[in-house]
Scaffold this motif. Structure first.
Motif, mmCIF file in Angstrom:
data_model
loop_
_atom_site.group_PDB
_atom_site.id
_atom_site.type_symbol
_atom_site.label_atom_id
_atom_site.label_comp_id
_atom_site.label_asym_id
_atom_site.label_seq_id
_atom_site.Cartn_x
_atom_site.Cartn_y
_atom_site.Cartn_z
ATOM 1 N N ALA A 85 6.553 32.561 61.028
ATOM 2 C CA ALA A 85 5.435 33.267 60.426
ATOM 3 C C ALA A 85 5.961 34.566 59.839
ATOM 4 C CB ALA A 85 4.369 33.550 61.473
ATOM 5 N N VAL A 113 2.174 32.716 54.605
ATOM 6 C CA VAL A 113 1.769 32.974 55.990
ATOM 7 C C VAL A 113 2.557 32.122 56.980
ATOM 8 C CG1 VAL A 113 -0.552 33.702 55.336
ATOM 9 C CG2 VAL A 113 -0.124 31.296 55.828
ATOM 10 N N VAL A 136 -5.012 28.942 53.151
ATOM 11 C CA VAL A 136 -5.913 29.308 54.250
ATOM 12 C C VAL A 136 -7.321 29.548 53.722
ATOM 13 C CG1 VAL A 136 -6.377 30.994 56.075
ATOM 14 C CG2 VAL A 136 -4.016 30.291 55.580
ATOM 15 N N TYR A 160 -8.740 32.734 61.393
ATOM 16 C CA TYR A 160 -7.484 32.907 60.664
ATOM 17 C C TYR A 160 -6.328 32.240 61.407
ATOM 18 C CZ TYR A 160 -3.443 35.314 58.617
ATOM 19 O OH TYR A 160 -2.229 35.606 58.029
ATOM 20 N N ILE A 210 -4.377 28.541 60.257
ATOM 21 C CA ILE A 210 -2.929 28.483 60.008
ATOM 22 C C ILE A 210 -2.279 27.432 60.902
ATOM 23 C CG2 ILE A 210 -0.760 29.753 60.214
ATOM 24 C CD1 ILE A 210 -2.244 32.257 59.341
#
Length: 282
Positions: free
Chosen positions: A18, A33, A46, A66, A70
Motif C-alpha cells: 500500500a 492505493v 475505489v 475505504y 481496497i
C-alpha cells in the motif's frame, strides 16, 4: 466490519504494497492505493466501486468503507490474475461486459429521466381515460345430476321457493352449503354453456335447466355491473415498464439514425460459426 462487505475472508497480502500519500501531494483519481503483483489499483477504482454499492452500504462510515473496498479490490485482483493469459476468451468477455455496463448506464440514466411519478400518472390517465369496463355478473346456481331434477327445482322456484334454501338442500356443487352463491365473475371465467345462460338473464331471473360437463344447473342472476378501472398502484409497474421500453426503443432509433453502422457482407461466414469456440482460443 460490515457483514458481507468483503469479497472473501482476509487473504495474505504479502505481495501487496500500500502506498502512503506524500504530505505535499494532493491525491487525484490516478493516485495508486495498492499494487498486486505489480498491477495498480487506483483511487479511481475505489471511488467507482463505492458509487455502485447498494444503498445500505452507502451508509457505512467512510474510514471503514475505504479500507474494506481496497481489500475487496485486492482480493478480486488476486483471483483475476489467476485467469490472465489462459485464453482470448477472458479478454473478449471483459470487452463484452464493458460494452454491456456502458449500455446499462445509458439505459439507467434514461429511465431516471422518463419514469417519474408524473409520467406514470399521465400514462395511467391516458390509458384509462375512456375506460368503460367489462360486464361482471353475480350469480348463484343449484347443481344436480339429471335434467328431471333440474326441471323440478325450476318448477319449485317458479312457485316461490327460496333459491338459497333449495341450493343448500339439493345442490351437489361446492357452493351448495353457501346457498349456491358464486360471487362476481367476468366473461371467460365460466364454461361456455353456463356463461351463455347467465348473460341472457335479467337481474333476479331464474334460468331454465342448463347442461354443462358438471351436470345440470338452475341459475339465478343476483346482480350485474361494469368492472372498474384498476387502481394506479395495481398497474404502476406495468406502466413504468411500458415507459421504459418506449423510451429505450426511441433512443436506440435516434442513435441508429445518427450513427454510421456497417455490416460487411461475408460470404464465408455462416450462422453455425457462432459455436466455433476454437476460433478464439489460443
Amino acid at each position: 466490519m460490515p457483514k458481507g462487505l468483503t469479497f472473501l475472508p482476509s487473504l495474505a497480502l504479502a505481495t501487496v504494497m500500500a502506498l502512503p500519500l506524500a504530505a505535499e501531494t494532493k491525491p487525484d483519481a490516478s493516485t495508486v492505493v495498492a499494487r498486486v503483483n505489480g498491477e495498480e489499483i487506483t483511487l479511481a477504482h475505489v471511488i467507482a466501486t463505492v458509487a455502485t454499492l447498494p444503498p445500505n452500504y452507502q451508509q457505512v462510515e467512510d474510514d471503514v468503507l475505504y479500507d474494506f473496498i481496497i481489500e475487496q479490490l485486492i482480493q478480486q485482483q488476486l483471483l483475476g490474475q489467476e485467469q490472465e493469459g489462459l485464453s482470448n476468451l477472458n479478454a473478449l468477455a471483459i470487452e463484452n461486459e464493458t460494452r454491456s455496463l456502458l449500455a446499462v448506464q445509458t439505459v439507467n440514466a434514461l429511465i431516471d429521466e422518463v419514469v417519474t411519478a408524473e409520467t406514470i400518472q399521465t400514462a395511467y390517465d391516458a390509458r384509462f381515460a375512456e375506460f368503460e369496463g367489462e360486464d361482471e355478473f353475480n350469480a348463484s346456481h343449484i347443481l344436480v345430476e339429471t335434467e328431471d331434477e333440474a326441471k323440478d327445482l325450476k318448477a319449485q322456484l317458479d312457485d316461490g321457493a327460496d333459491f338459497a334454501e333449495l341450493a343448500k338442500e339439493k345442490s351437489t356443487g361446492p357452493s351448495g352449503p353457501n346457498g349456491g352463491v358464486l360471487g362476481w365473475f367476468g366473461k371467460g371465467q365460466m364454461v361456455p354453456e353456463f356463461e351463455t345462460a347467465v348473460v341472457a338473464l335479467e337481474k333476479d331471473q331464474v334460468s331454465d335447466p342448463v347442461q354443462t360437463q358438471f351436470g345440470w344447473h338452475v341459475i339465478i342472476l343476483n346482480d350485474k355491473r361494469k368492472s372498474e378501472a384498476p387502481a394506479l398502484d395495481a398497474v404502476r409497474d406495468e406502466l413504468a415498464q411500458d415507459l421504459q421500453s418506449e423510451a429505450i426503443q426511441a433512443r436506440i432509433g435516434e442513435l441508429t439514425q445518427a450513427a454510421q453502422i456497417e455490416r460487411p457482407a461475408l460470404e464465408d461466414v455462416t450462422p453455425g460459426i457462432v459455436r466455433q469456440l476454437d476460433l478464439i482460443q489460443e
